[in-house]
Write a protein that holds these residues in place. Sequence first.
Motif, PDB file in Angstrom:
ATOM      1  N   ALA A  13      -2.384  -0.717   3.603  1.00 42.71           N
ATOM      2  CA  ALA A  13      -1.858  -2.064   3.779  1.00 42.71           C
ATOM      3  C   ALA A  13      -2.967  -3.092   3.590  1.00 42.71           C
ATOM      4  O   ALA A  13      -4.138  -2.827   3.847  1.00 42.71           O
ATOM      5  N   ARG A  18      -2.898  -7.819   7.646  1.00 48.56           N
ATOM      6  CA  ARG A  18      -3.057  -7.225   8.981  1.00 48.56           C
ATOM      7  C   ARG A  18      -3.745  -8.210   9.932  1.00 48.56           C
ATOM      8  O   ARG A  18      -3.318  -8.407  11.063  1.00 48.56           O
ATOM      9  N   GLU A  39       1.581   0.109   9.085  1.00 51.94           N
ATOM     10  CA  GLU A  39       2.664   0.092   8.121  1.00 51.94           C
ATOM     11  C   GLU A  39       3.008   1.554   7.857  1.00 51.94           C
ATOM     12  O   GLU A  39       2.130   2.333   7.494  1.00 51.94           O
ATOM     13  N   LEU A  50       9.265   1.045   3.779  1.00 51.54           N
ATOM     14  CA  LEU A  50       8.090   0.667   4.559  1.00 51.54           C
ATOM     15  C   LEU A  50       8.505  -0.263   5.687  1.00 51.54           C
ATOM     16  O   LEU A  50       9.311  -1.171   5.494  1.00 51.54           O
ATOM     17  N   GLU A  51       7.945  -0.025   6.861  1.00 55.06           N
ATOM     18  CA  GLU A  51       8.185  -0.916   7.990  1.00 55.06           C
ATOM     19  C   GLU A  51       6.882  -1.108   8.743  1.00 55.06           C
ATOM     20  O   GLU A  51       5.963  -0.297   8.650  1.00 55.06           O
ATOM     21  N   THR A  52       6.803  -2.205   9.477  1.00 50.64           N
ATOM     22  CA  THR A  52       5.609  -2.546  10.238  1.00 50.64           C
ATOM     23  C   THR A  52       5.858  -2.234  11.705  1.00 50.64           C
ATOM     24  O   THR A  52       6.870  -2.654  12.264  1.00 50.64           O
ATOM     25  N   PRO A  71       7.529  -4.360   4.791  1.00 50.73           N
ATOM     26  CA  PRO A  71       6.096  -4.101   4.647  1.00 50.73           C
ATOM     27  C   PRO A  71       5.255  -5.185   5.327  1.00 50.73           C
ATOM     28  O   PRO A  71       5.676  -6.342   5.432  1.00 50.73           O
ATOM     29  N   LEU A  72       4.081  -4.825   5.745  1.00 55.99           N
ATOM     30  CA  LEU A  72       3.181  -5.713   6.477  1.00 55.99           C
ATOM     31  C   LEU A  72       2.935  -7.025   5.739  1.00 55.99           C
ATOM     32  O   LEU A  72       2.951  -8.098   6.344  1.00 55.99           O
TER      33      LEU A  72
END
Length: 88
Positions: A13, A18, A39, A50-52, A71-72
């Motif tokens: 990521a 971040r 992530e 994708l997930e945060t 995603p992030l």
Amino acid sequence: MALFGLGRRREPADDTARRRVEAWIRALIEPESVVKINEILCPDPSCPGLETVILVMRPGRKTQAAKVAKPLAEVTRAEVQAALADVP
């Protein structure tokens, strides 16, 4: 064969994203808390891919998790606030 996304390499990521998300979280929680942002690739077909995942670790309390289903790099400040609203 990559079962449930395992064994597939993906780029890490974005560190800038971040740090941005961590700054938003730090503004919302106690300063002595530890924050971890990851992530992940969700293997469940009903997941967005994708997930945060946000982990908040406070002294003397259980670790609490919050998720944003994207995603992030795509996470917004409003989504962070909404995800952490469910974390007591």
